[in-house]
Design an enzyme around this catalytic site. Structure first.
Site, mmCIF file in Angstrom:
data_model
loop_
_atom_site.group_PDB
_atom_site.id
_atom_site.type_symbol
_atom_site.label_atom_id
_atom_site.label_comp_id
_atom_site.label_asym_id
_atom_site.label_seq_id
_atom_site.Cartn_x
_atom_site.Cartn_y
_atom_site.Cartn_z
ATOM 1 N N LYS A 1 -11.185 -6.475 -21.401
ATOM 2 C CA LYS A 1 -12.226 -6.031 -22.345
ATOM 3 C C LYS A 1 -12.188 -6.696 -23.716
ATOM 4 C CE LYS A 1 -14.416 -4.030 -20.260
ATOM 5 N NZ LYS A 1 -15.096 -4.651 -19.070
ATOM 6 N N HIS B 1 -6.146 -11.957 -16.741
ATOM 7 C CA HIS B 1 -5.742 -10.950 -17.731
ATOM 8 C C HIS B 1 -4.208 -10.840 -17.761
ATOM 9 C CE1 HIS B 1 -9.783 -9.647 -18.355
ATOM 10 N NE2 HIS B 1 -9.934 -9.064 -17.199
ATOM 11 N N SER C 1 -13.756 0.305 -24.864
ATOM 12 C CA SER C 1 -14.412 -0.494 -23.833
ATOM 13 C C SER C 1 -13.721 -0.303 -22.471
ATOM 14 C CB SER C 1 -14.390 -1.970 -24.245
ATOM 15 O OG SER C 1 -15.093 -2.757 -23.325
#
Ligand code: PPS
Length: 302
Positions: free
Chosen positions: A55, A115, A145
């Site tokens: 995010k 990520h 988020s």
């Protein structure tokens, strides 16, 4: 990759929602079970990796970089959904090609999304000296988020109420673990000439300045006109309506955007609409402790 509605409908989403530690970092169970193939992934020297904590602006940076690779050619960028143009290294759900499989079949030069915290990166990226653009976003907006993302992605654990999620997030008890460790880990590595460390808030403040940094890092030249074109097409409002970038091509059974769109707000400072005063104080105190000793500085509004 084609996410077929029928296939997704038959998946047991609750089985996918479990987090399993990989070297101490909580990760989705499917990623954990497929971990060996991620560890052994063969990077290439001309790969360009977009690395972020979830995010933090991955999709935004991915779209920008793909547009740079395509010299601003919009049609080229509409060739496929963002998750196929920039495959997600550790992605794994049952019955679908994994991110590793997808990348193995992608011709060079590849764009790669991840990520992963720095300590979990496959060695081959360092051996090949592949370039990495890391995007960091302030912890509070990421928390909000990520909370909404958990609500819409069926393969993620139920976040529970906001306060519960925030506690889990502060404790690193969410997929990809601690935000603090993630941003610090990559920050410590930033001095090599193959890592560009960017901030979401800087991109919001002055996209042209940040895009120029990307171009310089990628040894690319571009006319001002093309640069402006890329900035326009990767602005939040335009990307939100671009089905090749807004994840609307994913089946509802996997990502249900009916309550909250993937392209949710795209601003710096939305956390103020969600944190209570008490939550904010507690967060700041915890943050100070966890970020002590680092020069890493985030702006929570611009
Ligand atoms: S993911 O699922 O982890 O890959 O998500 P990621 O793309 O990293 O982050 C999603 C958030 O980024 C916002 N976003 C943007 N902001 C500004 N400009 C552009 N073009 C843009 N594209 C995506 C997106 O709206 C998510 O943030 P929130 O705060 O939820 O709106």
């Amino acid at each position: 990759m084609d996410f077929q509605d029928e296939k997704v409908k038959t998946m047991d989403m609750t089985a996918l929602q479990k987090l399993v530690p990989i070297h101490g970092v909580p990760m989705g169970i499917e990623i954990a079970e497929n971990w060996e193939s991620v560890e052994q992934f063969q990077a290439r020297s001309d790969d360009l990796l977009i690395a972020t904590y979830p995010k933090a602006g991955t999709t935004w940076a991915s779209e920008i970089v793909d547009m740079i690779y395509s010299d601003g050619d919009l049609e080229k960028c509409r060739r496929d959904a963002i998750y196929n143009r920039v495959p997600y290294l550790e992605f794994k759900i049952p019955g679908m090609p994994s991110g590793v499989e997808q990348l193995n079949g992608t011709p060079s030069p590849r764009l790669v999304k991840t990520h992963l915290p720095i300590q979990l990166m496959p060695d081959s990226f360092w051996e090949k000296n592949s370039k990495v653009i890391y995007v960091a976003r302030n912890a509070k907006d990421v928390a909000v988020s990520y909370f909404f993302f958990h609500k819409i992605v069926k393969a993620l654990p139920d976040p529970g109420p906001w306060n519960t999620f925030l506690e889990n997030y502060m404790n690193g008890n969410v997929g990809y673990g601690s935000w603090h460790d993630h941003v610090k880990g990559w920050w410590e590595k930033r001095h090599g000439d193959n890592i560009l460390y960017l901030f979401y808030e800087d991109m919001k403040e002055d996209p042209k300045r940040e895009l120029r940094k990307m171009l310089h890092f990628m040894n690319k030249e571009m006319s001002d006109e093309t640069l402006e074109k890329i900035i326009y097409h990767t602005s939040f409002d335009v990307m939100k309506t671009n089905d090749m970038a807004n994840y609307k091509t994913l089946p509802n059974d996997l990502v249900d955007q009916s309550t909250t769109p993937f392209m949710r707000k795209g601003i710096a400072g939305d956390w103020k609409n969600h944190f209570t005063i008490a939550q904010n104080e507690r967060f700041d105190e915890d943050y100070k402790r966890k970020m002590k000793g680092t020069e890493l500085h985030f702006r929570t509004e611009i």
